[in-house]
Design a protein around this motif. Structure first.
Motif, PDB file in Angstrom:
ATOM      1  N   ARG A 143       0.803  -1.310   0.203  1.00 34.55           N
ATOM      2  CA  ARG A 143       0.080  -0.188   0.121  1.00 34.55           C
ATOM      3  C   ARG A 143       0.910   0.965   0.010  1.00 34.55           C
ATOM      4  NH1 ARG A 143      -4.845  -1.549   4.119  1.00 34.55           N
ATOM      5  NH2 ARG A 143      -5.937  -3.392   2.826  1.00 34.55           N
ATOM      6  N   THR A 183       1.945   4.858   0.835  1.00 40.91           N
ATOM      7  CA  THR A 183       2.049   5.645   2.221  1.00 40.91           C
ATOM      8  C   THR A 183       1.036   6.726   2.010  1.00 40.91           C
ATOM      9  OG1 THR A 183       3.974   7.315   1.610  1.00 40.91           O
ATOM     10  CG2 THR A 183       4.517   5.171   2.795  1.00 40.91           C
ATOM     11  N   ALA A 184       0.568   7.385   3.285  1.00 37.48           N
ATOM     12  CA  ALA A 184      -0.179   8.571   3.263  1.00 37.48           C
ATOM     13  C   ALA A 184       0.191   9.636   2.371  1.00 37.48           C
ATOM     14  CB  ALA A 184      -0.558   8.739   4.598  1.00 37.48           C
ATOM     15  N   ASP A 214     -10.893   0.428   4.819  1.00 31.43           N
ATOM     16  CA  ASP A 214      -9.403   0.478   5.219  1.00 31.43           C
ATOM     17  C   ASP A 214      -8.875   1.676   4.509  1.00 31.43           C
ATOM     18  OD1 ASP A 214      -9.892  -0.598   2.791  1.00 31.43           O
ATOM     19  OD2 ASP A 214      -8.346  -2.269   3.063  1.00 31.43           O
ATOM     20  N   ALA A 215      -8.970   2.178   3.102  1.00 35.20           N
ATOM     21  CA  ALA A 215      -8.538   3.016   2.687  1.00 35.20           C
ATOM     22  C   ALA A 215      -8.879   4.274   3.097  1.00 35.20           C
ATOM     23  CB  ALA A 215      -9.082   3.293   1.105  1.00 35.20           C
ATOM     24  N   TYR A 216     -10.170   4.502   3.763  1.00 28.01           N
ATOM     25  CA  TYR A 216     -10.449   5.645   4.520  1.00 28.01           C
ATOM     26  C   TYR A 216      -9.701   6.007   5.608  1.00 28.01           C
ATOM     27  CZ  TYR A 216     -13.152   9.055   7.165  1.00 28.01           C
ATOM     28  OH  TYR A 216     -13.620  10.525   7.935  1.00 28.01           O
ATOM     29  N   ASP A 217      -9.341   4.936   6.453  1.00 28.73           N
ATOM     30  CA  ASP A 217      -8.607   4.994   7.739  1.00 28.73           C
ATOM     31  C   ASP A 217      -7.130   5.612   7.374  1.00 28.73           C
ATOM     32  OD1 ASP A 217     -10.682   4.171   9.126  1.00 28.73           O
ATOM     33  OD2 ASP A 217     -10.034   2.000   9.415  1.00 28.73           O
ATOM     34  N   LEU A 218      -6.650   4.879   6.221  1.00 29.97           N
ATOM     35  CA  LEU A 218      -5.374   5.279   5.943  1.00 29.97           C
ATOM     36  C   LEU A 218      -5.088   6.726   5.163  1.00 29.97           C
ATOM     37  CD1 LEU A 218      -2.298   4.060   5.781  1.00 29.97           C
ATOM     38  CD2 LEU A 218      -2.801   3.086   3.547  1.00 29.97           C
ATOM     39  N   TYR A 219      -6.037   6.988   4.530  1.00 36.57           N
ATOM     40  CA  TYR A 219      -5.680   8.349   3.893  1.00 36.57           C
ATOM     41  C   TYR A 219      -6.536   9.342   3.995  1.00 36.57           C
ATOM     42  CZ  TYR A 219      -3.360   4.821   0.919  1.00 36.57           C
ATOM     43  OH  TYR A 219      -2.309   3.925   0.321  1.00 36.57           O
TER      44      TYR A 219
END
Length: 244
Positions: free
Chosen positions: A141, A143-144, A173-178
């Motif tokens: 994935r 990074t932010a 999961d994309a929401y949490d990461l980005y």
């Protein structure tokens, strides 16, 4: 006797779970439908996978809106976008386009590509940025910082061209990461097909994709299922989001 009864009970339980799993897998039973039923405004998102769409038939099935895949990355255009856009905008549906964000090309280039394919038409819904993992990015994935370096100019380019902020679609999961704790002015479209969505930072969602295995009449493609979504407000509130 007790042992035999216990075995039969266990077997019946296993059979019930198996049957329920089969019904869910085939889109016949979907727990989220009960939770989503409280929302009156619902719609679909489609791509070329749904094949040829009879938009009059599709629109007549208690739908209010549709977002249509338009572009991906800096050069790909969905092969059915032009046809879908022309036909869908002839119905009573509120219609918008979505762009699948690539982690492999600059955000400014992606915004320019979207602008070249999707007209800034008054009365249509704002463009959506589809932010999710694909291919090898499921495991490796970005990074932010890497994702934001693409997302920031993509958002800015859309706002400049269309005169409205895009909606951002994201898996949890994309929401949490980005997205968590960032981009407070962007409406969120969250994918949560197993349970009711609850964003990790306490933010409110605007659109909820509650099912990816529904079946409706009016399309004939390699994908037998269609994504179903609800809007948090009433239709007038959704109309208020359309382009000027």
């Amino acid at each position: 006797m007790r042992t035999r009864r216990a075995l039969w009970t266990a077997a019946a339980g296993v059979m019930l779970v198996a049957v329920l799993g089969l019904l869910v897998a085939n889109g016949i039973v979907w727990p989220n439908r009960i939770l989503a039923a409280r929302y009156d405004v619902r719609g679909v998102d489609v791509a070329h996978y749904q094949g040829a769409i009879d938009w009059d038939v599709l629109a007549a099935q208690d739908l209010d809106f549709a977002w249509i895949k338009a572009t991906e990355g800096s050069s790909h255009t969905d092969e059915r976008f032009a046809e879908n856009w022309a036909d869908a905008t002839e119905t009573d549906l509120l219609v918008g386009a979505y762009h699948f964000m690539s982690f492999e090309s600059p955000g400014a280039d992606q915004a320019a590509h979207l602008a070249s394919e999707v007209p800034a038409t008054a009365g249509t819904l704002p463009p959506v940025i589809d932010l999710e993992f694909y291919g090898g990015f499921h495991e490796d994935r970005p990074t932010a910082d890497e994702a934001h370096a693409i997302l920031d100019p993509l958002v800015a380019g859309i706002e400049e061209h269309y005169g409205a902020a895009p909606i951002v679609y994201a898996t949890e999961d994309a929401y949490d990461l980005y997205l968590a704790g960032r981009y407070p002015d962007l409406p969120v479209w969250i994918r949560s097909v197993a349970w009711a969505p609850r964003l990790s930072d306490g933010r409110d969602w605007t659109v909820w994709q509650y099912s990816n295995r529904d079946r409706l009449r009016g399309y004939d493609g390699v994908e037998p299922y269609i994504d179903m979504n609800v809007f948090v407000g009433d239709r007038a509130e959704l109309e208020a989001l359309t382009l000027d």
